[in-house]
Design a protein around this motif. Structure first.
Motif, PDB file in Angstrom:
ATOM      1  N   LEU A  99     -11.968  11.794 -11.086  1.00 46.18           N
ATOM      2  CA  LEU A  99     -10.786  10.558 -10.448  1.00 46.18           C
ATOM      3  C   LEU A  99     -10.856   9.560 -11.754  1.00 46.18           C
ATOM      4  CD1 LEU A  99     -10.799  12.236  -6.692  1.00 46.18           C
ATOM      5  CD2 LEU A  99      -8.993  12.794  -9.293  1.00 46.18           C
ATOM      6  N   THR A 100     -10.306   8.651 -11.646  1.00 46.39           N
ATOM      7  CA  THR A 100     -10.196   7.046 -12.523  1.00 46.39           C
ATOM      8  C   THR A 100     -10.157   6.495 -11.028  1.00 46.39           C
ATOM      9  OG1 THR A 100      -7.674   7.141 -11.900  1.00 46.39           O
ATOM     10  CG2 THR A 100      -8.383   7.863 -14.025  1.00 46.39           C
ATOM     11  N   VAL A 149       0.536  -1.460  -0.481  1.00 45.44           N
ATOM     12  CA  VAL A 149      -0.031   0.071   0.352  1.00 45.44           C
ATOM     13  C   VAL A 149       0.752   1.479  -0.590  1.00 45.44           C
ATOM     14  CG1 VAL A 149      -2.141  -0.923   1.205  1.00 45.44           C
ATOM     15  CG2 VAL A 149      -0.019  -0.176   2.437  1.00 45.44           C
ATOM     16  N   GLY A 150       1.926   1.306   0.039  1.00 42.79           N
ATOM     17  CA  GLY A 150       3.311   2.368   0.087  1.00 42.79           C
ATOM     18  C   GLY A 150       2.681   3.306  -0.693  1.00 42.79           C
ATOM     19  N   GLU A 151       3.406   2.832  -2.285  1.00 43.45           N
ATOM     20  CA  GLU A 151       2.953   3.490  -3.619  1.00 43.45           C
ATOM     21  C   GLU A 151       1.934   4.506  -3.406  1.00 43.45           C
ATOM     22  OE1 GLU A 151       4.897   5.698  -5.922  1.00 43.45           O
ATOM     23  OE2 GLU A 151       5.963   3.569  -4.538  1.00 43.45           O
ATOM     24  N   GLN A 152       0.649   3.676  -3.143  1.00 44.39           N
ATOM     25  CA  GLN A 152      -1.182   4.433  -2.959  1.00 44.39           C
ATOM     26  C   GLN A 152      -1.140   5.139  -2.472  1.00 44.39           C
ATOM     27  OE1 GLN A 152      -3.411   0.525  -2.212  1.00 44.39           O
ATOM     28  NE2 GLN A 152      -4.513   1.634  -4.642  1.00 44.39           N
ATOM     29  N   ILE A 153      -0.672   4.894  -1.086  1.00 44.41           N
ATOM     30  CA  ILE A 153      -0.549   6.501  -0.302  1.00 44.41           C
ATOM     31  C   ILE A 153       0.102   7.219  -0.566  1.00 44.41           C
ATOM     32  CG2 ILE A 153      -0.394   7.244   2.033  1.00 44.41           C
ATOM     33  CD1 ILE A 153      -0.867   3.859   3.233  1.00 44.41           C
ATOM     34  N   ARG A 154       1.243   7.032  -1.105  1.00 46.10           N
ATOM     35  CA  ARG A 154       1.817   8.194  -1.463  1.00 46.10           C
ATOM     36  C   ARG A 154       1.126   9.001  -2.800  1.00 46.10           C
ATOM     37  NH1 ARG A 154       7.133   6.446   0.351  1.00 46.10           N
ATOM     38  NH2 ARG A 154       6.454   4.530  -0.303  1.00 46.10           N
ATOM     39  N   LEU A 155       0.735   8.076  -3.601  1.00 49.57           N
ATOM     40  CA  LEU A 155      -0.683   8.725  -4.694  1.00 49.57           C
ATOM     41  C   LEU A 155      -2.015   9.519  -4.627  1.00 49.57           C
ATOM     42  CD1 LEU A 155      -0.757   8.756  -7.747  1.00 49.57           C
ATOM     43  CD2 LEU A 155      -2.005   6.415  -7.906  1.00 49.57           C
ATOM     44  N   GLY A 156      -1.929   8.598  -3.346  1.00 52.56           N
ATOM     45  CA  GLY A 156      -3.108   9.198  -2.705  1.00 52.56           C
ATOM     46  C   GLY A 156      -3.220  11.155  -2.139  1.00 52.56           C
ATOM     47  N   LYS A 157      -1.722  10.966  -1.473  1.00 55.45           N
ATOM     48  CA  LYS A 157      -1.553  12.068  -0.910  1.00 55.45           C
ATOM     49  C   LYS A 157      -0.989  13.364  -1.921  1.00 55.45           C
ATOM     50  CE  LYS A 157       1.397  14.055   2.785  1.00 55.45           C
ATOM     51  NZ  LYS A 157       2.027  14.932   2.150  1.00 55.45           N
ATOM     52  N   LYS A 158      -0.656  12.799  -2.973  1.00 55.86           N
ATOM     53  CA  LYS A 158      -0.482  13.079  -4.023  1.00 55.86           C
ATOM     54  C   LYS A 158      -2.043  14.258  -4.666  1.00 55.86           C
ATOM     55  CE  LYS A 158       1.726  13.684  -8.474  1.00 55.86           C
ATOM     56  NZ  LYS A 158       1.489  14.151  -9.107  1.00 55.86           N
ATOM     57  N   ASP A 218      -8.945   4.509  -5.126  1.00 55.99           N
ATOM     58  CA  ASP A 218      -8.337   3.427  -4.562  1.00 55.99           C
ATOM     59  C   ASP A 218      -7.561   4.366  -3.900  1.00 55.99           C
ATOM     60  OD1 ASP A 218     -10.287   2.321  -5.716  1.00 55.99           O
ATOM     61  OD2 ASP A 218      -8.476   0.646  -6.594  1.00 55.99           O
ATOM     62  N   ALA A 219      -6.408   4.631  -4.295  1.00 57.58           N
ATOM     63  CA  ALA A 219      -5.506   5.607  -4.309  1.00 57.58           C
ATOM     64  C   ALA A 219      -5.926   6.832  -2.828  1.00 57.58           C
ATOM     65  CB  ALA A 219      -4.578   6.060  -4.872  1.00 57.58           C
ATOM     66  N   LEU A 220      -6.673   7.873  -3.140  1.00 56.86           N
ATOM     67  CA  LEU A 220      -7.651   8.497  -1.883  1.00 56.86           C
ATOM     68  C   LEU A 220      -7.962   7.597  -0.994  1.00 56.86           C
ATOM     69  CD1 LEU A 220      -9.479  10.568  -3.715  1.00 56.86           C
ATOM     70  CD2 LEU A 220      -7.691  11.429  -2.402  1.00 56.86           C
ATOM     71  N   ALA A 221      -8.189   6.622  -1.184  1.00 56.66           N
ATOM     72  CA  ALA A 221      -8.780   5.749  -0.085  1.00 56.66           C
ATOM     73  C   ALA A 221      -7.764   5.103   1.164  1.00 56.66           C
ATOM     74  CB  ALA A 221      -9.739   4.729  -0.340  1.00 56.66           C
TER      75      ALA A 221
END
Ligand code: HEM
Ligand code: HEM
Ligand SMILES: [Fe+2]
Lengths: 467, 152
Positions: free
Chosen positions: B122-123, B50-59, B128-131
């Motif tokens: 948003l795609t 999930v690390g990558e997803q969280i980073r994307l979500g924060k962005k 998913d990343a935001l969540a």
């Protein structure tokens, strides 16, 4: 005006006032969106209006601070500004950058703006108050460096007074802490931790030095009290500011994932932050009572005293209200915060800006000492209208905040956010109506610049003995 | 002010006091860096899943200025609900959160004058990343488990 180069301050002051008007118009848009949720939606979503409102505020205050420095540093240093052309050039760069940024906020979706300005290269966007695209932030740094060099060199080659040194330290600090806006860690706790190094260490740290220095300068001029006395006060006040305010940053580290001991450090130190504001009030009234002359610029004296009182109320009293951790547990991030933010920003930084503008503008426009009586009367009307409306805006937001805390966070059956907002909408209506009165005050303020400029003027007179 | 205190003394108190308390603040900051790692869930950021997803979500969070309407752990704007605990408020279920976000950004105009969230383009991947990002924030250990109630 004693030095020709002081004239560079004038465009800064004019632009500041223009942006102030824009700020208030967008404030009123937001105020209406609070009660009529779809007002201007989707053309100007709330967050966009908010960006314009807060960024216009920050930019115009910076413009006013720079104008103040360009005006008072030559006079304090008793020499012409080192590079007046640079000050004028920076003015245009700053104004155009600010204009383009606001146009960007209003014309394209924020995500689009981030793409256009290549936020990916050095991401800094999307945090409260620091929404500017990275290029704009870099522009601000360039303008700040040129500005600091300009006034720094002027001070070095001229007389060095406490007023100009304190102002310079404040402005240097402003620039240095702004650099933290380029630090954007992935870790949310650290992100928040260092975000406050810009926001808190600005308004409750280095900006207070700027405030103190400008206030001291104006008081020296309008009261004629001995500089030694005023500068001693200035040092004591700003000493208290930084002694309490730096560790006082801890009042923002209660609930963001930071360790528990910050509740102690933050509560104890920030509870003492009102002291320098209180001293400022005592100082201003003392100096005016001990005045050696009756300066004909009554409006500037009124703004100076008003700053001292309202800064203490907004920052000192309303700040103290929610600064202790057990209270802040309930009030954190509610309308109480907004109430305090409004009165503190207005009372301290808006009012000190209007103080120096009120003092300097007549001189910059070629008058001997002050505006004609008719113009001053109008200006003083605008003082009372804006200040009294800000008091009421604060009171209504505080009312809204108390109910919000109770309904959403304290009662036995906490209600959802939007349901609570619905229940307290009366307060938002009252805030909006008061905001219109504020705007009327601001219009009178602008009008005061155009009234009676041909009337003859009164000279500075000595105060009657023992006055 | 009293005669005993001279301007030079006042100036020295200013320089000395400011320096001392700034250094104290730096020391506290140093200590904080050591201590927050207990509750800041930085492990999630390093997690291969999930690390990558969280980073994307924060962005995405930042590049859409979500903070311009919402608070996150009490900081931001006061126009829309607190999101630091929205994951918990919606029942600690990531799919519910995703569905909620999708519902909001696809909500048709209603004609009712209520506060609205913009229809962000948003795609699914971005939602998913935001969540994941919001879930991560909700798991940060805050003192006294702030906010006081799940309503935020
Ligand atoms: C002129 C000086 C000041 C200005 C301009 C100012 C402005 C602000 C603003 C704009 C915020 C909201 C920040 C955000 O959006 O999250 C804030 C928060 C806060 N201020 Fe001040 N402030 C000043 C002085 C003070 C002082 C002296 C105190 C304490 C005695 C104080 C206590 C607080 C606290 C506790 C918060 C956090 C509110 C929360 O938890 O939501 N402030 N201030
Ligand atoms: C000199 C006058 C004003 C100053 C200095 C000022 C300053 C600010 C600041 C600092 C914020 C951010 C608040 C925070 O995060 O705590 C803010 C937000 C806001 N201001 Fe003002 N403002 C002024 C006048 C007005 C007026 C006249 C109105 C409208 C009637 C207004 C409406 C708003 C609204 C609705 C928000 C958004 C609060 C939120 O986040 O939900 N402001 N203003
Ligand atoms: Fe603060």
């Amino acid at each position: 005006m004693k030095y020709k180069s002081q004239a560079v301050a004038k465009p800064y002051f004019i632009a500041a006032i223009a942006l102030f008007v824009a700020q208030i118009l967008f404030g009123l848009i937001m105020g209406l969106q609070y009660v009529v949720g779809d007002f201007l939606f989707p053309e100007i979503p709330f967050n966009v209006a908010r960006m314009v409102h807060t960024n216009a505020l920050i930019v115009w205050l910076l413009m006013a601070f720079m104008g103040a420095a360009y005006y008072l540093i030559p006079e304090e240093s008793e020499t012409e500004l080192a590079m007046p052309w640079l000050a004028t050039l920076m003015f245009w760069i700053f104004l155009i950058a600010a204009g383009l940024t606001v146009a960007g906020y209003l014309l394209v979706p924020y995500a689009e703006l981030a793409k256009m300005t290549m936020n990916d290269l050095l991401p800094t966007m999307g945090r409260e108050f620091l929404e500017q695209p990275t290029v704009t932030k870099l522009g601000i740094v360039v303008v700040a460096l040129a500005f600091l060099a300009n006034i720094g060199i002027t001070i070095l080659k001229g007389r060095k007074t406490a007023v100009s040194l304190v102002l310079l330290i404040g402005l240097l600090g402003l620039a240095v802490f702004f650099l933290f806006s380029f630090y954007l860690p992935d870790n949310v706790v650290l992100d928040k931790y260092y975000w406050w190094w810009v926001v808190h260490l600005w308004v409750e740290g280095v900006w207070e030095l700027i405030l103190g220095a400008i206030l001291a300068f104006v008081l020296i001029r309008v009261t004629g009290v001995d500089r030694e006395v005023i500068e001693k006060w200035l040092y004591v006040i700003i000493a208290m500011t930084l002694i309490t305010g730096i560790v006082g940053t801890g009042h923002h580290y209660y609930w963001i994932g930071t360790p528990e001991y910050w509740q102690w450090w933050g509560s104890i130190f920030s509870a003492m932050e009102p002291i320098p504001f209180f001293m400022m009030t005592v100082f201003a009234f003392n100096m005016v009572n001990k005045r050696r002359r009756n300066h004909p610029n009554k409006a500037a004296t009124l703004w100076a005293l008003g700053t001292a009182v309202m800064a203490f109320l907004g920052a000192g009293v309303w700040g103290f209200l929610h600064t202790l951790a057990p209270v802040n547990y309930y009030t954190h991030g509610t309308q109480i915060t907004a109430a305090h933010g409004h009165m503190a920003f207005y009372g301290a930084y808006v009012m000190i800006s209007l103080t120096i503008i009120s003092y300097a503008m007549p001189l910059l426009r070629g008058r001997e000492a002050a505006n004609p009586a008719r113009s001053q009367v109008l200006e003083m009307w605008s003082f009372w209208l804006m200040t009294v409306s800000m008091v009421f805006i604060t009171l209504f937001l505080t009312g809204a905040g108390i109910l919000q805390v109770y309904l959403q966070r304290y009662s036995d059956n906490p209600m959802p956010f939007l349901a609570v907002q619905e229940k307290i909408s009366l307060f938002y209506w009252l805030r909006e109506i008061t905001g219109v009165v504020f705007l009327i005050g601001l219009i009178l303020y602008v009008a005061s610049f155009f009234v009676g400029q041909r009337d003859p003027e009164k000279a500075v007179e000595a105060a009657p003995a023992e006055a | 002010m009293s005669q005993i205190l001279t301007k030079e003394m006042a100036r020295n108190i200013f320089y000395g006091g400011s320096l001392f308390f700034f250094l104290l603040f730096l020391a506290l900051t140093y200590q904080t860096h050591a201590d927050i790692s207990k509750g800041d869930r930085h492990q999630l950021l390093d997690d291969p899943q999930v690390g990558e997803q969280i980073r994307l979500g924060k962005k995405i969070w930042e590049e859409n200025d979500c903070i311009g309407c919402h608070t996150l752990l009490g900081e931001g704007a006061y126009f829309a609900p607190e999101l630091g605990n929205v994951y918990v408020r919606l029942g600690s279920n990531i799919d519910t959160l995703k569905a909620r976000i999708k519902g909001l950004i696809n909500m048709p105009a209603t004609g009712v004058p209520t506060r609205r969230m913009p229809r962000f383009p948003l795609t699914d991947e971005q939602v998913d990343a935001l969540a994941q990002f919001l879930k991560y924030v909700s798991e940060i250990k805050t003192n006294r488990n702030w906010p006081p109630t799940k309503q935020g």
